[in-house]
Design an enzyme around this catalytic site. Structure first.
Site, PDB file in Angstrom:
ATOM      1  N   LYS A  44       0.969  -1.503  -0.171  1.00 38.93           N
ATOM      2  CA  LYS A  44       0.331  -0.080   0.210  1.00 38.93           C
ATOM      3  C   LYS A  44       0.501   0.830   0.003  1.00 38.93           C
ATOM      4  O   LYS A  44       0.465   2.310  -0.457  1.00 38.93           O
ATOM      5  CB  LYS A  44      -0.888   0.022   1.415  1.00 38.93           C
ATOM      6  CG  LYS A  44      -2.041   1.184   1.506  1.00 38.93           C
ATOM      7  CD  LYS A  44      -2.446   1.955   2.310  1.00 38.93           C
ATOM      8  CE  LYS A  44      -1.724   2.610   2.955  1.00 38.93           C
ATOM      9  NZ  LYS A  44      -2.183   3.402   4.447  1.00 38.93           N
ATOM     10  N   ASP A 101      -6.953   0.646   1.195  1.00 38.95           N
ATOM     11  CA  ASP A 101      -6.247   0.390   2.954  1.00 38.95           C
ATOM     12  C   ASP A 101      -7.500  -0.194   3.062  1.00 38.95           C
ATOM     13  O   ASP A 101      -8.241  -0.742   2.811  1.00 38.95           O
ATOM     14  CB  ASP A 101      -6.164   1.548   3.089  1.00 38.95           C
ATOM     15  CG  ASP A 101      -6.840   2.842   3.505  1.00 38.95           C
ATOM     16  OD1 ASP A 101      -8.579   2.602   2.524  1.00 38.95           O
ATOM     17  OD2 ASP A 101      -6.920   3.709   3.924  1.00 38.95           O
TER      18      ASP A 101
END
Ligand code: SF4
Length: 231
Positions: free
Chosen positions: A139, A158
């Site tokens: 991420k 996320d």
């Protein structure tokens, strides 16, 4: 970022076919463009290095809190070379309020040392290299690539993004990594960067974990989530 004005009227037509048909995906993208036409990263930064550190610090912490901490952190340690020489106690003292500061201090110190030792003091520009940096999982790597370098090698997913994609039936995976792979199959690569920012803003402004503001959501007619609070 100031709150984006949202439409009460749905901007899209109901779809009667499967959730991943191209016209439904296009409708979702159009609705996100309408609601968040200028969505961008909320972490204050002046360089790829500062963005990398800020993104590491943003884990389990608000961007607002990170933005309060980073000015002094970067004043004291403005480059990877300088931060590589910082002690853990110095770093912990500066980032304490972002939470999990023992681990985060190790991560940013380790990131600085790795970048100095293996990447010539510059943040690398590939996903494969970025994920080798302490504290930078996929991420974080996607955030840095997309925001700092304009490169789309993946989609930022996320925990809120995972929730929203499942609510919108764009993905069924149970982890951010699984959902990212699903999104990369159905979204054009040209949309990966903007889409990532738009979903983050949608989660903050409308599609909250508890009590999503479905009456203000212009994706409402495309959404069949059981958590909907209005229809
Ligand atoms: S309708 Fe509600 S649950 Fe569905 S995306 Fe919008 S805010 Fe989230």
């Amino acid at each position: 970022m100031s709150e984006t004005k949202l439409c009460r009227k749905p901007a899209v037509k109901k779809q009667s076919r499967g959730p991943l048909v191209p016209d439904r995906i296009a409708s979702i993208l159009n609705a996100l463009d309408e609601a968040y036409p200028a969505a961008e990263c909320a972490l204050t930064h002046r360089s790829p290095w500062e963005l990398l550190v800020a993104t590491i610090l943003s884990a389990q912490c608000t961007d607002v809190r990170v933005n309060l901490v980073t000015p002094e952190l970067f004043r004291r340690f403005p480059t990877p070379q300088k931060m590589a020489k910082a002690t853990l106690s110095e770093l912990e003292g500066l980032i304490r309020t972002t939470g999990f500061y023992h681990n985060k201090a190790k991560s940013i110190q380790g990131a600085a040392r790795k970048i100095v030792a293996e990447f010539g003091g510059k943040v690398p520009q590939t996903l494969a290299e970025l994920v080798t940096i302490p504290g930078a999982a996929r991420k974080t790597a996607n955030v840095v690539l997309g925001v700092a370098f304009g490169k789309a090698e993946g989609v930022v997913v996320d925990t809120p993004g995972l929730r929203i994609e499942r609510r919108l039936s764009q993905a069924t995976g149970e982890t951010p990594q699984m959902v990212e792979q699903e999104l990369m199959q159905i979204l054009p690569a040209s949309r990966w960067i903007d889409f990532s920012h738009q979903i983050i803003h949608h989660g903050r402004q409308v599609c909250a974990a508890r009590k999503p503001k479905c009456d203000r959501c212009n994706l409402e007619q495309l959404c069949t989530a059981k958590e909907k609070t209005w229809r």
